[in-house]
Design an enzyme around this catalytic site. Sequence first.
Site, PDB file in Angstrom:
ATOM      1  N   HIS A  42     -10.448   4.204   3.822  1.00  0.00           N
ATOM      2  CA  HIS A  42      -9.634   3.551   3.384  1.00  0.00           C
ATOM      3  C   HIS A  42      -8.329   2.387   2.637  1.00  0.00           C
ATOM      4  CE1 HIS A  42      -6.922   5.854  -0.511  1.00  0.00           C
ATOM      5  NE2 HIS A  42      -5.888   4.567   0.145  1.00  0.00           N
ATOM      6  N   GLU A  43      -7.822   1.973   4.003  1.00  0.00           N
ATOM      7  CA  GLU A  43      -7.216   1.201   4.542  1.00  0.00           C
ATOM      8  C   GLU A  43      -8.369  -0.189   4.245  1.00  0.00           C
ATOM      9  OE1 GLU A  43      -3.795   1.900   3.426  1.00  0.00           O
ATOM     10  OE2 GLU A  43      -4.159   3.519   4.098  1.00  0.00           O
TER      11      GLU A  43
END
Length: 257
Positions: free
Chosen positions: A92-93
């Site tokens: 996600h990051e």
Amino acid sequence: MDQVSNELSFKEDTHFENVLKMLQFHARTNHNQLSVPVNRTAWVTSPAVVNAYYSRSKNMIVFPAGILQPPFYHPAFPRSLNYGGIGVVIGHEITHGFDDRGRQFDKNGNLQQWWKAEDVSKFYQRASCMLDQYGEYKVDEVGLKINPVNTLGENIADNAGIKISYQAYKTWRETHDEEVTVPYVNLTHDQLFFLNFGQIWCEVNSPEAMLTKLRSGQHSPNRFRVIGTLSNSEEFSEAFNCPVGSRMNPEKKCRVW
């Protein structure tokens, strides 16, 4: 160090003054940073925080030690759970560097468009699917729909993060045996992967907190972070044998990355 100790000397019976000292100390510290080069390794959170973030201005992802605990991660967990937890967060990051905001900052964190106009156009053609999808989700408790524009970057990161982590897990499985199991849970490891993705976003909100999240938050309510992401995942539908055309396996799926 002595100067800091003197500035932050507190007393048990002066709570208000203690708070003022902290505020003044942080204000002076921030002001002093104006005349020195940017510290590109400095964190904006403490190590004990259960969170993770991507900094566009530093092109840096940070995972504080606080998040390395259940349900996100535990060394004794099956790898399927860890990949479905902290693995998805990592993916996600990383994806934030390639979303509607990250694309505007170059490799050094400077505000500079580094995509071609053609890339931007194709990106928004794909992203429009998620705008339509998440814009239809309604939180019945407060009678409001999700703002798909405010939450676009996070929704893209959720969808790409789970795809990245699942691919990483399958690659790991090619050369390793998943020896650790979950007692009394009759699920495959592929199912456990997606189960833990849902588990890490369990939450309870008051109506007031939910209203704030819907009106100004950059994240969709956690329930729809799970439903939206998994309904776009072909791998999830295969793992749980979801019928084509069902809510969690619609014929039309959104994908940006």
